[in-house]
Design an enzyme around this catalytic site. Sequence first.
Site, PDB file in Angstrom:
ATOM      1  N   HIS A  97     -11.657 -10.575 -41.785  1.00  0.00           N
ATOM      2  CA  HIS A  97     -12.692  -9.973 -43.539  1.00  0.00           C
ATOM      3  C   HIS A  97     -10.843  -9.643 -44.125  1.00  0.00           C
ATOM      4  CE1 HIS A  97     -10.816  -6.315 -41.696  1.00  0.00           C
ATOM      5  NE2 HIS A  97     -11.159  -5.618 -42.908  1.00  0.00           N
ATOM      6  N   GLU A 118      -6.540 -12.575 -47.709  1.00  0.00           N
ATOM      7  CA  GLU A 118      -5.321 -10.996 -48.298  1.00  0.00           C
ATOM      8  C   GLU A 118      -4.212 -10.692 -47.448  1.00  0.00           C
ATOM      9  OE1 GLU A 118      -7.516  -6.954 -49.028  1.00  0.00           O
ATOM     10  OE2 GLU A 118      -5.470  -6.935 -50.856  1.00  0.00           O
ATOM     11  N   ASP A 119      -4.609 -11.174 -46.492  1.00  0.00           N
ATOM     12  CA  ASP A 119      -3.064 -10.666 -45.586  1.00  0.00           C
ATOM     13  C   ASP A 119      -2.235 -11.283 -45.192  1.00  0.00           C
ATOM     14  OD1 ASP A 119      -4.117  -7.807 -46.868  1.00  0.00           O
ATOM     15  OD2 ASP A 119      -4.302  -7.047 -45.063  1.00  0.00           O
ATOM     16  N   ASP A 160     -30.895  25.177 -45.074  1.00  0.00           N
ATOM     17  CA  ASP A 160     -31.330  24.708 -43.728  1.00  0.00           C
ATOM     18  C   ASP A 160     -29.893  24.106 -43.435  1.00  0.00           C
ATOM     19  OD1 ASP A 160     -30.142  24.128 -46.497  1.00  0.00           O
ATOM     20  OD2 ASP A 160     -30.879  21.997 -46.541  1.00  0.00           O
TER      21      ASP A 160
END
Length: 513
Positions: free
Chosen positions: A71, A75-76, A263
């Site tokens: 991923h 980009e990198d 709660d």
Amino acid sequence: MNKRELLEKASLAYDEDQVLELTSAIDIASKAHKGQKRKSGEPYISHPIAVTSTLIDWDMDIDSVLAGILHDTVEDTDMTLDFIETNFGKDVAFLVDGVTKISQARAGMQDLTEYLPQTKDNLSKLLIAVGQDVRVVIIKLADRLHNLQTLQHMPAEKQTKIARESIEVFAPMADRLGMGRVRMQIEELAFSYLDPREFRRLSTLLKKRLGKSTRKLGVVREEVAKALGEQKIHFEINGRVKSIYSLHRKLEKVGGNIDDIYDLMALRIIVDTKEDCYRVLGILHTLYQPMIARIKDYIAVPKPNGYQSLHTTVLTPSEQIVEFQIRTEEMHEFAERGLAASFHYHEQKKSKEYTRKKSSSVLPTHMQWMTQLQEIAGRLRSGEEIPADQLNIDLFGDRIFVYSPRGDIYNLPEGALPLDFAYLVHSDIGKHAYGFRVNGAIHSFDKPLENGNVVEVITRKTSSPRKAWLEQVTTTHARTKLRAQLRQLGLIESISSAAAIIRDKASRKKDKK
Ligand code: MN
């Protein structure tokens, strides 16, 4: 987690060929990120490995897992999308591209609250990515989760920025996808950075309170278990503790007194069937005094994100207030994992239909907003201007469900007005709207609808839209349809005719020369 551990985990979930593909993806990503380091000093590849591990935990399909490991490469690093497509196929390349686009959009977002009006382009990129394939967002959520988990290595200013963005954009996104557990993880981590003092104060307060109530709850739990056993109901019972962030939100609502919150700890009962859920509710109400206003049937009327459960709060003979949540295993699974659960191996076919927008009609009601997003994304792609605050309402606002008199369910943003409903049903119904009946009573044009309303549009053939209606719609969808109709009626100037006049003037000037 390292490469070997990741592959071991993957081999339990995917077949041999798929694990081989993952092995080569890890090698390629490791090479690409070689020499890069995380802020923690660890080799960069530790990050995509952690993200991929999360995606495997979420039972995502193999394409998402491969995209997870790759991923950050486009980009990198020097890696190209073409390379990914050639080696891993179109789908993986598409997912990596989507994740990259979201990162770029995010980079331009700056501080969300301060700069929101200027972020339209970036937000639209986000929308377009969502509109095409929801797996992009799920991968991004895994990515964000790991970045939050390693946020201590970032400078303080970045910590705040990332934490705020997480709570304002990513947590609602996870909620919208029904991913309750992820939403909570994101909120807890982000809040601990946004307001560390309050986070610590509330943790301590909660712990103290729980110490007392856990002992008392033990008695209730045994009583309930015994009663359910006698009725031969197969069940599991667990305590669920309120998260720090939701405690913080609730305290803000009730004015800061923790005694007003019932709660802090709830008992969760998981049974086999929907019928058993109602039987358990009946048994609880026989044992204890229910607080009528707090009985919620989210099974018959699910929350807009698809959440289902029965909730009830009871008063025990020892004057203890206890909340119960009753649901089936399946409902529990959905509450925790949401849409990600549908990407499970066995259901991949079905989820493909969700993601590929082939047949939006198969979308369950709580996912209708995705169809609406796709529509908005399409209009943005075609260059239409949509104000950012409008996008913000459509995308991140709370949703309500309303019903047609026939019982069809419609999903609208909170605060929606009757005309929004009319235009959602059909633009002709909006066009000829004459009045509204909500739950049988006449309802004015400017009064917001509420969750669970049954809305009837009274139409007249002779009735037609008025310019003032522009103030009486809140959704992008209704506004667009209405504007088109007003233009047709000549009640507002059309953009193209305005442009034509300017062009006309310009050409006349030329002629004079
Ligand atoms: Mn990343």
